[in-house]
Design a protein around this motif. Structure first.
Motif, PDB file in Angstrom:
ATOM      1  N   THR A 229       0.808  -1.227   0.000  1.00  0.00           N
ATOM      2  CA  THR A 229       0.000   0.000   0.000  1.00  0.00           C
ATOM      3  C   THR A 229       0.838   1.272   0.000  1.00  0.00           C
ATOM      4  OG1 THR A 229      -0.128   0.253   2.425  1.00  0.00           O
ATOM      5  CG2 THR A 229      -1.712  -1.242   1.386  1.00  0.00           C
ATOM      6  N   LYS A 230       2.142   1.153   0.240  1.00  0.00           N
ATOM      7  CA  LYS A 230       2.957   2.336   0.508  1.00  0.00           C
ATOM      8  C   LYS A 230       3.064   3.287  -0.676  1.00  0.00           C
ATOM      9  CE  LYS A 230       5.673   0.550   4.341  1.00  0.00           C
ATOM     10  NZ  LYS A 230       7.029   0.338   4.912  1.00  0.00           N
ATOM     11  N   ASP A 231       2.897   2.790  -1.878  1.00  0.00           N
ATOM     12  CA  ASP A 231       2.999   3.650  -3.053  1.00  0.00           C
ATOM     13  C   ASP A 231       1.646   3.912  -3.708  1.00  0.00           C
ATOM     14  OD1 ASP A 231       5.790   3.744  -2.788  1.00  0.00           O
ATOM     15  OD2 ASP A 231       6.015   1.848  -3.868  1.00  0.00           O
ATOM     16  N   ASP A 232       0.575   3.553  -3.014  1.00  0.00           N
ATOM     17  CA  ASP A 232      -0.759   3.660  -3.612  1.00  0.00           C
ATOM     18  C   ASP A 232      -1.295   5.089  -3.646  1.00  0.00           C
ATOM     19  OD1 ASP A 232      -0.714   0.996  -4.021  1.00  0.00           O
ATOM     20  OD2 ASP A 232      -2.186   0.461  -2.475  1.00  0.00           O
ATOM     21  N   ALA A 233      -0.779   5.949  -2.773  1.00  0.00           N
ATOM     22  CA  ALA A 233      -1.355   7.289  -2.659  1.00  0.00           C
ATOM     23  C   ALA A 233      -0.243   8.322  -2.503  1.00  0.00           C
ATOM     24  CB  ALA A 233      -2.320   7.354  -1.476  1.00  0.00           C
ATOM     25  N   PRO A 234       0.098   9.041  -3.558  1.00  0.00           N
ATOM     26  CA  PRO A 234       1.116  10.105  -3.452  1.00  0.00           C
ATOM     27  C   PRO A 234       0.716  11.132  -2.398  1.00  0.00           C
ATOM     28  CG  PRO A 234       0.586   9.639  -5.741  1.00  0.00           C
ATOM     29  CD  PRO A 234      -0.418   8.893  -4.922  1.00  0.00           C
ATOM     30  N   GLY A 235       1.692  11.554  -1.629  1.00  0.00           N
ATOM     31  CA  GLY A 235       1.423  12.537  -0.585  1.00  0.00           C
ATOM     32  C   GLY A 235       1.003  11.915   0.728  1.00  0.00           C
ATOM     33  N   ILE A 236       0.886  10.582   0.749  1.00  0.00           N
ATOM     34  CA  ILE A 236       0.488   9.871   1.963  1.00  0.00           C
ATOM     35  C   ILE A 236       1.594   8.879   2.315  1.00  0.00           C
ATOM     36  CG2 ILE A 236      -1.208   8.310   2.984  1.00  0.00           C
ATOM     37  CD1 ILE A 236      -3.283   9.544   1.094  1.00  0.00           C
ATOM     38  N   ARG A 237       2.049   8.917   3.575  1.00  0.00           N
ATOM     39  CA  ARG A 237       3.146   8.063   4.019  1.00  0.00           C
ATOM     40  C   ARG A 237       2.630   7.014   5.006  1.00  0.00           C
ATOM     41  NH1 ARG A 237       5.636  11.535   6.487  1.00  0.00           N
ATOM     42  NH2 ARG A 237       5.874  10.869   8.653  1.00  0.00           N
ATOM     43  N   VAL A 238       3.027   5.770   4.775  1.00  0.00           N
ATOM     44  CA  VAL A 238       2.636   4.669   5.657  1.00  0.00           C
ATOM     45  C   VAL A 238       3.872   4.168   6.387  1.00  0.00           C
ATOM     46  CG1 VAL A 238       1.595   2.379   5.810  1.00  0.00           C
ATOM     47  CG2 VAL A 238       0.773   4.009   4.090  1.00  0.00           C
ATOM     48  N   GLU A 239       3.793   4.072   7.709  1.00  0.00           N
ATOM     49  CA  GLU A 239       4.904   3.579   8.510  1.00  0.00           C
ATOM     50  C   GLU A 239       4.469   2.338   9.282  1.00  0.00           C
ATOM     51  OE1 GLU A 239       6.524   6.574  11.031  1.00  0.00           O
ATOM     52  OE2 GLU A 239       7.300   7.791   9.363  1.00  0.00           O
ATOM     53  N   LEU A 240       5.303   1.301   9.230  1.00  0.00           N
ATOM     54  CA  LEU A 240       5.045   0.040   9.929  1.00  0.00           C
ATOM     55  C   LEU A 240       6.116  -0.164  10.981  1.00  0.00           C
ATOM     56  CD1 LEU A 240       3.564  -2.801  10.036  1.00  0.00           C
ATOM     57  CD2 LEU A 240       5.351  -3.572   8.455  1.00  0.00           C
ATOM     58  N   THR A 241       5.725  -0.523  12.204  1.00  0.00           N
ATOM     59  CA  THR A 241       6.673  -0.832  13.273  1.00  0.00           C
ATOM     60  C   THR A 241       6.301  -2.163  13.906  1.00  0.00           C
ATOM     61  OG1 THR A 241       5.391   0.400  14.927  1.00  0.00           O
ATOM     62  CG2 THR A 241       7.130   1.595  13.768  1.00  0.00           C
ATOM     63  N   GLY A 242       7.300  -2.868  14.406  1.00  0.00           N
ATOM     64  CA  GLY A 242       7.068  -4.140  15.060  1.00  0.00           C
ATOM     65  C   GLY A 242       8.041  -5.189  14.539  1.00  0.00           C
ATOM     66  N   PRO A 243       7.865  -6.425  14.959  1.00  0.00           N
ATOM     67  CA  PRO A 243       6.827  -6.880  15.893  1.00  0.00           C
ATOM     68  C   PRO A 243       7.182  -6.537  17.343  1.00  0.00           C
ATOM     69  CG  PRO A 243       8.223  -8.724  15.281  1.00  0.00           C
ATOM     70  CD  PRO A 243       8.699  -7.558  14.467  1.00  0.00           C
ATOM     71  N   TRP A 244       6.154  -6.172  18.099  1.00  0.00           N
ATOM     72  CA  TRP A 244       6.313  -5.801  19.499  1.00  0.00           C
ATOM     73  C   TRP A 244       5.565  -6.793  20.392  1.00  0.00           C
ATOM     74  CZ3 TRP A 244       9.770  -2.121  19.312  1.00  0.00           C
ATOM     75  CH2 TRP A 244       9.731  -1.164  18.298  1.00  0.00           C
ATOM     76  N   ALA A 245       5.901  -6.763  21.665  1.00  0.00           N
ATOM     77  CA  ALA A 245       5.018  -7.398  22.643  1.00  0.00           C
ATOM     78  C   ALA A 245       3.672  -6.677  22.559  1.00  0.00           C
ATOM     79  CB  ALA A 245       5.603  -7.265  24.048  1.00  0.00           C
ATOM     80  N   ALA A 246       2.599  -7.377  22.888  1.00  0.00           N
ATOM     81  CA  ALA A 246       1.247  -6.848  22.634  1.00  0.00           C
ATOM     82  C   ALA A 246       0.805  -5.854  23.702  1.00  0.00           C
ATOM     83  CB  ALA A 246       0.259  -8.001  22.530  1.00  0.00           C
ATOM     84  N   TYR A 247       1.506  -4.718  23.786  1.00  0.00           N
ATOM     85  CA  TYR A 247       1.169  -3.686  24.768  1.00  0.00           C
ATOM     86  C   TYR A 247      -0.274  -3.224  24.641  1.00  0.00           C
ATOM     87  CZ  TYR A 247       6.042  -2.825  26.161  1.00  0.00           C
ATOM     88  OH  TYR A 247       7.312  -2.945  26.670  1.00  0.00           O
ATOM     89  N   SER A 248      -0.718  -2.981  23.430  1.00  0.00           N
ATOM     90  CA  SER A 248      -2.047  -2.403  23.220  1.00  0.00           C
ATOM     91  C   SER A 248      -3.170  -3.370  23.561  1.00  0.00           C
ATOM     92  CB  SER A 248      -2.200  -1.951  21.763  1.00  0.00           C
ATOM     93  OG  SER A 248      -1.267  -0.952  21.435  1.00  0.00           O
ATOM     94  N   PHE A 249      -2.844  -4.649  23.755  1.00  0.00           N
ATOM     95  CA  PHE A 249      -3.863  -5.665  23.966  1.00  0.00           C
ATOM     96  C   PHE A 249      -3.686  -6.388  25.298  1.00  0.00           C
ATOM     97  CE2 PHE A 249      -2.817  -5.046  19.539  1.00  0.00           C
ATOM     98  CZ  PHE A 249      -4.054  -4.766  18.988  1.00  0.00           C
ATOM     99  N   ALA A 250      -2.820  -5.840  26.147  1.00  0.00           N
ATOM    100  CA  ALA A 250      -2.497  -6.510  27.402  1.00  0.00           C
ATOM    101  C   ALA A 250      -3.350  -6.038  28.564  1.00  0.00           C
ATOM    102  CB  ALA A 250      -1.021  -6.309  27.722  1.00  0.00           C
TER     103      ALA A 250
END
Length: 274
Positions: A229-250
């Protein structure tokens, strides 16, 4: 070694060894404290720095807090490589091993339930940013002609405003579709508040700040979906981080929102927390 017990995470027993030379907060290597089928990952920290009064003062010191957070995360990352940890809040401290065991007993049911839900899964973070200026997304361009009159100036200003509004609308639509696609490939998802660029330092305006709970066995496919998806929309930036421990779901045990906490206790029940 004497001192208080700093607790990083709770997990189930595992056979794999942690990385060699791993150190935690205050430079002490983490160790495993097993109790009733659960394992607390702990290390020793000096009471002079982590007693209730000193800790409250340290938590106001951003440099100290950043260093402690890095050391804490280093241990969590090492655990994530070999097992599924349930990370505890930053600066969770107990008087001694007995205090840690009491905590494990008191929260045993919640720990087991959460570990069952997180087993074999990791967290991936996805952020979508829209550039503040559409012209920047399109690359170098000829400078706008100098306005010939006040009316011309207003016309150019309206055009710039309309272009920015159009890009923002486009980014919102893109982010909504991406979130729906990624949610369908994840076991759970969380939408966090957009990041403030003055705090995060990231360029552009954050339109999506999401976390996804993804099975380890399908993480490669999840990453590929994001990459496509990163090149699908000029002017829009997609950033991916991980893999992490599941902080958001703990649940309440982890501090995935960037907050900190402390929990100093012993067999006598003294200190902050339980």
């Amino acid at each position: 070694m004497t001192g208080l017990r700093y607790v990083y995470a709770v997990c189930r027993p595992f056979d794999a060894a942690l990385q060699a030379q791993l150190t935690g907060v205050a430079g002490d290597p983490p160790r495993l404290l097993a109790h009733r089928g659960l394992v607390a990952v702990v290390s020793h920290v000096p009471e002079a720095d982590f007693c209730e009064e000193a800790l409250r003062a340290h938590l106001e010191n951003l440099d100290w807090l950043a260093g402690t957070a890095r050391a804490h995360q280093q241990v969590i990352d090492a655990l994530t490589a070999v097992t599924t940890p349930l990370p505890l809040r930053l600066a969770t401290v107990f008087r001694d091993d007995s205090g840690v065991r009491v905590m494990l007993e008191e929260r045993e049911e919640a720990f087991r339930r959460t570990l069952d839900r997180l087993d074999g899964r990791v967290e991936w973070g996805v952020k979508v940013y829209v550039e503040a200026e559409p012209e920047r997304a399109a690359g170098p361009a000829e400078p706008a002609p100098k306005p010939a009159s006040g009316r011309d100036y207003l016309r150019q200003r309206r055009m710039r405003t309309r272009a920015n509004d159009d890009l923002w609308t486009k980014a919102e639509g893109f982010a909504t579709r991406l979130h729906e696609t990624l949610s369908s490939r994840a076991d759970d998802a969380r939408l966090h508040a957009p990041q403030n660029p003055s705090i995060s330092g990231a360029a552009g305006r954050n339109v999506l700040n999401a976390a996804y709970l993804v099975g380890r066995d399908v993480s490669e496919e999840f990453v590929e979906v994001v990459d496509r998806t990163k090149d699908d929309a000029p002017g829009i930036r997609v950033e991916l981080t991980g893999p992490w421990a599941a902080y958001s779901f703990a649940g309440d045990e982890a501090a995935g929102d960037g907050t900190t906490g402390h929990d100093t206790a012993g067999e006598d029940g003294t200190g902050v927390g339980s």
